[in-house]
Design a protein around this motif. Sequence first.
Motif, mmCIF file in Angstrom:
data_model
loop_
_atom_site.group_PDB
_atom_site.id
_atom_site.type_symbol
_atom_site.label_atom_id
_atom_site.label_comp_id
_atom_site.label_asym_id
_atom_site.label_seq_id
_atom_site.Cartn_x
_atom_site.Cartn_y
_atom_site.Cartn_z
ATOM 1 N N GLU A 179 56.556 67.816 34.441
ATOM 2 C CA GLU A 179 55.733 67.883 33.343
ATOM 3 C C GLU A 179 55.519 69.420 33.242
ATOM 4 O O GLU A 179 55.803 70.282 34.031
ATOM 5 C CB GLU A 179 54.608 67.193 33.541
ATOM 6 C CG GLU A 179 54.456 65.590 33.609
ATOM 7 C CD GLU A 179 53.282 65.032 33.655
ATOM 8 O OE1 GLU A 179 52.153 65.857 33.929
ATOM 9 O OE2 GLU A 179 53.233 63.592 33.750
ATOM 10 N N GLY B 20 53.564 72.667 33.571
ATOM 11 C CA GLY B 20 52.591 73.204 34.631
ATOM 12 C C GLY B 20 53.096 72.869 36.171
ATOM 13 O O GLY B 20 52.539 73.218 36.808
ATOM 14 N N ASP B 21 54.119 72.144 36.008
ATOM 15 C CA ASP B 21 54.728 72.038 37.656
ATOM 16 C C ASP B 21 55.233 73.412 38.080
ATOM 17 O O ASP B 21 55.539 74.357 37.387
ATOM 18 C CB ASP B 21 56.209 71.114 37.554
ATOM 19 C CG ASP B 21 55.385 69.542 37.154
ATOM 20 O OD1 ASP B 21 54.140 69.235 37.609
ATOM 21 O OD2 ASP B 21 56.130 68.570 36.879
ATOM 22 N N GLN C 266 60.315 66.500 44.301
ATOM 23 C CA GLN C 266 61.083 67.793 44.222
ATOM 24 C C GLN C 266 62.426 67.854 43.805
ATOM 25 O O GLN C 266 63.158 67.065 43.909
ATOM 26 C CB GLN C 266 61.182 68.450 45.343
ATOM 27 C CG GLN C 266 59.730 68.900 46.238
ATOM 28 C CD GLN C 266 60.064 69.804 47.300
ATOM 29 O OE1 GLN C 266 61.051 69.844 47.984
ATOM 30 N NE2 GLN C 266 58.842 70.516 47.889
ATOM 31 N N GLU D 272 58.695 71.171 41.755
ATOM 32 C CA GLU D 272 57.935 70.326 42.262
ATOM 33 C C GLU D 272 56.708 69.575 41.380
ATOM 34 O O GLU D 272 55.924 70.301 40.795
ATOM 35 C CB GLU D 272 56.890 70.699 43.545
ATOM 36 C CG GLU D 272 56.313 69.393 44.407
ATOM 37 C CD GLU D 272 55.747 69.967 45.610
ATOM 38 O OE1 GLU D 272 56.551 70.434 46.482
ATOM 39 O OE2 GLU D 272 54.630 69.821 45.840
ATOM 40 N N THR D 273 57.022 68.055 41.128
ATOM 41 C CA THR D 273 55.909 67.416 40.341
ATOM 42 C C THR D 273 54.668 67.314 41.017
ATOM 43 O O THR D 273 54.610 67.223 42.307
ATOM 44 C CB THR D 273 56.598 66.207 39.918
ATOM 45 O OG1 THR D 273 56.723 65.308 41.006
ATOM 46 C CG2 THR D 273 57.915 66.277 39.383
ATOM 47 N N CYS D 274 53.683 66.891 40.178
ATOM 48 C CA CYS D 274 52.271 66.704 41.003
ATOM 49 C C CYS D 274 52.300 65.407 41.758
ATOM 50 O O CYS D 274 51.345 65.489 42.552
ATOM 51 C CB CYS D 274 51.271 66.238 39.789
ATOM 52 S SG CYS D 274 50.499 67.611 38.604
ATOM 53 N N ASP D 275 53.022 64.688 41.699
ATOM 54 C CA ASP D 275 53.137 63.601 42.658
ATOM 55 C C ASP D 275 54.205 63.752 43.883
ATOM 56 O O ASP D 275 54.537 62.937 44.771
ATOM 57 C CB ASP D 275 53.845 62.097 42.190
ATOM 58 C CG ASP D 275 55.011 62.201 41.519
ATOM 59 O OD1 ASP D 275 55.699 63.230 41.494
ATOM 60 O OD2 ASP D 275 55.477 61.151 40.703
ATOM 61 N N GLY D 276 54.666 65.168 43.924
ATOM 62 C CA GLY D 276 55.257 65.672 45.340
ATOM 63 C C GLY D 276 57.043 65.289 45.055
ATOM 64 O O GLY D 276 57.416 65.926 45.994
ATOM 65 N N MET E 264 56.346 78.497 36.663
ATOM 66 C CA MET E 264 55.725 77.165 36.248
ATOM 67 C C MET E 264 56.560 76.779 35.041
ATOM 68 O O MET E 264 57.215 77.498 34.296
ATOM 69 C CB MET E 264 54.056 77.331 35.947
ATOM 70 C CG MET E 264 53.392 76.594 36.634
ATOM 71 S SD MET E 264 51.502 76.722 35.844
ATOM 72 C CE MET E 264 50.454 76.747 37.512
ATOM 73 N N TYR F 181 49.200 77.676 44.334
ATOM 74 C CA TYR F 181 49.962 76.397 45.271
ATOM 75 C C TYR F 181 50.090 77.135 46.753
ATOM 76 O O TYR F 181 51.189 77.512 47.057
ATOM 77 C CB TYR F 181 51.060 76.135 44.593
ATOM 78 C CG TYR F 181 51.963 74.878 45.425
ATOM 79 C CD1 TYR F 181 51.835 73.709 44.868
ATOM 80 C CD2 TYR F 181 52.603 75.225 46.804
ATOM 81 C CE1 TYR F 181 52.511 72.511 45.510
ATOM 82 C CE2 TYR F 181 53.296 74.261 47.246
ATOM 83 C CZ TYR F 181 53.293 72.886 46.520
ATOM 84 O OH TYR F 181 53.867 71.945 47.279
#
Length: 346
Positions: A161, A163-164, A113, A107-111, A76, A24
């Motif tokens: 989720e 893996g975040d 926090q 932080e999620t995949c869609d940003g 993660m 990241y």
Amino acid sequence: MNEYLNYILDNIVNLSNIPSPSGYTNKAISYIEKIVKELCINYTITNKGSLIATIEGKNSKYQRTVSAHIDTLGAMVKKIKNNGRISFDKIGGYMLNSIEGENCIIETCDGKQYTGTVVTTKPSVHIHSDAGQIERKLENMEIIIDEKVNDDKDVVNLGIEIGDFIFFDTRTQITKSGFIKSRHLDDKASAGILLGTIKYIVENNIPLPYTTNFYFTNYEEVGHGAAASIPENTVEFIAVDMGAPGEGQNSSEYSVCICAKDSHGPYDYSLRCKLVNLCKEKSIDYRIDIYPHYGSDASTALRSGYDIKTALIGPGVFASHGYERTHKDAILNTTKLLAEYLYLNS
């Protein structure tokens, strides 16, 4: 170089406050890209996402490459527990007790926090008689989220989720006495040094004898930072990374540390001697040391099959992979040695 110290320190602080665990690193690379563009330096971004800035020298057939890694430790999301807490997995190697009680951001995949805190599964001495004795291992650690959640469904509904990414609070500060304290000085301190060196060379129109590549790698903490993409005409490769002062070591928080050997074996002897002689000639405070539990981008490059001479230098950083500390003297001494090396026509 003294007049560029504040610029270097500003970049260290700014980079330290940009989350960039291995995997990241786009935001940290974008920060470096902006500076390189402002200085009108040619650069490329590799498929892996690292950045290589190049300053042309008189000799382009014999090139030098210097590196600093901008990826850091982190974590993660491993599992969302039935009680609404989060199990995590480590990115990089650190002691779990060094992050106990630390604030963090998920932080999620869609940003989105979410803030939280790293705790043990028995965090209260008023409840658990063995709170101090519980082993600090991943199974006994978790993150409590600063949201009203009662179970795993509530957490999933937040958008979190498996893996975040999880970022630890760096708590970066510079003291009046010149100490820099922060997580991830390994290797944000060296990245700041490279940026300061580039700015100094460009603004003072200093001719370099050899074309020089400044390689900002982004997977060093997980072992393959400089495993690829080193410019093909590179003959000498210097990793600028932390020195490790502590009990039984010769390194210092006030000096540039020159590594003779790490866990992968000795660095190139002739190149090390060249650096030591420069320190002696230019009155640069230095220490030579051996790090038995250490690897660098330079050792990774050798394992990947590159036919290059390698060296490792850097500011002494106390309490590595924890809440780290160095001093502006070490930053300045490392910058001076790097600059003197790049001017050297031999």
